[in-house]
Scaffold this motif. Structure first.
Motif, PDB file in Angstrom:
ATOM      1  N   PRO A 269       0.816  -1.221   0.000  1.00 21.98           N
ATOM      2  CA  PRO A 269       0.000   0.000   0.000  1.00 21.98           C
ATOM      3  C   PRO A 269       0.851   1.274   0.000  1.00 21.98           C
ATOM      4  CG  PRO A 269      -0.847  -1.585   1.592  1.00 21.98           C
ATOM      5  CD  PRO A 269       0.456  -2.120   1.105  1.00 21.98           C
ATOM      6  N   LYS A 272       2.369   1.697  -3.445  1.00 21.00           N
ATOM      7  CA  LYS A 272       1.357   2.138  -4.410  1.00 21.00           C
ATOM      8  C   LYS A 272       1.082   3.634  -4.260  1.00 21.00           C
ATOM      9  CE  LYS A 272      -2.471   0.143  -5.500  1.00 21.00           C
ATOM     10  NZ  LYS A 272      -3.738  -0.591  -5.302  1.00 21.00           N
ATOM     11  N   LYS A 273       0.999   4.046  -2.994  1.00 18.15           N
ATOM     12  CA  LYS A 273       0.710   5.457  -2.713  1.00 18.15           C
ATOM     13  C   LYS A 273       1.823   6.340  -3.315  1.00 18.15           C
ATOM     14  CE  LYS A 273      -0.592   8.207   1.242  1.00 18.15           C
ATOM     15  NZ  LYS A 273      -0.416   8.282   2.673  1.00 18.15           N
ATOM     16  N   GLU A 274       3.041   5.871  -3.163  1.00 11.78           N
ATOM     17  CA  GLU A 274       4.195   6.662  -3.591  1.00 11.78           C
ATOM     18  C   GLU A 274       4.423   6.610  -5.108  1.00 11.78           C
ATOM     19  OE1 GLU A 274       7.367   9.166  -2.681  1.00 11.78           O
ATOM     20  OE2 GLU A 274       5.780   8.451  -1.352  1.00 11.78           O
ATOM     21  N   SER A 276       2.289   4.944  -7.719  1.00 12.18           N
ATOM     22  CA  SER A 276       1.241   4.707  -8.726  1.00 12.18           C
ATOM     23  C   SER A 276       1.194   5.847  -9.725  1.00 12.18           C
ATOM     24  CB  SER A 276      -0.121   4.587  -8.051  1.00 12.18           C
ATOM     25  OG  SER A 276      -0.314   3.287  -7.633  1.00 12.18           O
TER      26      SER A 276
END
Lengths: 307, 66
Positions: A269, A272-274, A276
């Motif tokens: 997660p 992904k946050k960093e 995507s």
């Protein structure tokens, strides 16, 4: 005398080094099936009423997926059918296709069999013999096969595509992409895909927590018909090197594949946050399938081979 | 002692030291026990089990490289 940890039967077939359990055939089958069903529940891979397409090669992994999902089909929890792609690999593929047919017939499951030749006018052997080709067999095979599977899944109204990726495949993918610094691919790894277009069907990996050796043991214990064999194009690859490295580590550290997977799932997660990116998914101008450029990869490959 | 080994569709008799395990036999054959499932007669057996004289052992490769 060794005994089954669960029932006391003396005819044990496996010692799970990661948990210390020893299991007889019946308890191994039951425990492995429950583990797959737990993966499905935990990750919400399947919901009641889903129409699931199993990508069925006839190999051990996809035959095991079909066998376990069939238990949900028989209980009317899901609708189920299989898709087999004949890539056209002389001396190898036909046996797998025949085995796939036998398995679906035995279970009474609808089965679509499609070929590269019918869709693209050439099979994988033709592509590999073509001097204009720019990639290895696995790249062409993967891209073209996914194109057909996705199209059929959509035509048939499938809500999920189930693949046979096992624990070894998943840990290899995690390490490989990390070691190559391929963060875009790394953050796409998971139990379930999150499609960037509604023209892509969600893909699920029910065997993600089952070691490859246990998949082999399961199909033999269940006496399922399976195509065991090595694709003639599977030469030396980085994935193979990483796989051997993980196997060596596993000999002295039997839980290593699980810790690679769990560790990755925990940090995903944040990754992904960093990292995507917002992809602009449009339509391929040639085939109409989703594409992030003018042409999808399939049409791009085929155009280059036509030149 | 002598055991019959079926591997890769071929059947061959092998002279094995008394008290050897299946894993030791596989090592001698250059086969990693991590890549195969072994049957004695019709039963799946673990690689740590001891071989007996006149055993018929089927070695089924389930993991291929790549």
């Amino acid at each position: 005398m060794k005994k089954c940890t669960k029932c006391g039967n003396e005819q044990v077939i496996i010692r799970r080094k990661a948990s210390g359990q020893t299991l007889c055939k019946e308890c191994f089958i039951e425990s492995t099936t429950l583990k797959v069903l737990r993966t499905i529940r935990k990750n919400r891979l399947i919901e009641r009423g889903d129409k699931v397409a199993v990508a069925l090669s006839g190999g051990k992994d996809s035959v095991m997926v079909l066998d376990i999902l069939n238990s949900l089909y028989k209980r009317n929890i899901i609708d189920l059918f299989a898709i087999t792609i004949d890539e056209g690999i002389e001396g190898y593929r036909k046996h797998g296709v025949d085995i796939a047919i036998k398995n679906t017939k035995k279970l009474g499951i609808e089965h679509r069999i499609e070929s590269f030749k019918d869709y693209f006018g050439k099979n994988l052997d033709d592509i590999m013999a073509d001097r204009r080709r720019e990639h290895g067999a696995c790249t062409y095979c993967g891209v073209l096969r996914r194109w057909i599977i996705n199209k059929i899944a959509r035509d048939e109204g499938a809500t999920k595509i189930a693949t046979g990726h096992n624990l070894d495949d998943e840990t290899q993918a995690i390490l490989m992409n990390y070691l190559e610094g391929n963060i875009d691919n790394l953050i796409r790894i998971g139990a379930k895909t999150e499609p960037k277009s509604d023209k892509f069907t969600v893909k699920i990996k029910p065997l993600r927590e089952i070691p490859e050796k246990e998949v082999g043991l399961y199909v033999i214990a269940r006496e399922l018909e399976v195509h065991f064999g090595e694709c003639p194009y599977s030469g030396e690859s980085f994935r193979g090197e990483v796989g051997r490295f993980v196997k060596e580590l596993s000999a002295d550290h039997p839980t290593i594949m699980y810790s690679i997977l769990r560790g990755f799932d925990k940090i995903k997660p944040a990754l992904k946050k960093e990292f995507s990116k917002k992809d602009n998914i449009a339509k391929c101008i040639k085939c109409g399938e989703p594409a992030s450029h003018e042409l999808c990869r399939t049409c791009l490959f085929l155009r280059k081979l036509k030149r | 002692m002598e055991v019959t080994v079926i591997y890769n569709k071929t059947k061959q008799k092998k002279e094995i030291q008394e008290n050897s395990t299946i894993k030791e036999m596989l090592n001698l054959m250059g086969i990693s026990s991590e890549t195969v499932v072994v049957k004695r007669g019709n039963e799946i057996v673990m690689d740590e089990e001891k071989l007996h004289n006149e055993d018929v052992i089927e070695v089924i490769r389930v993991i291929y490289g790549g």
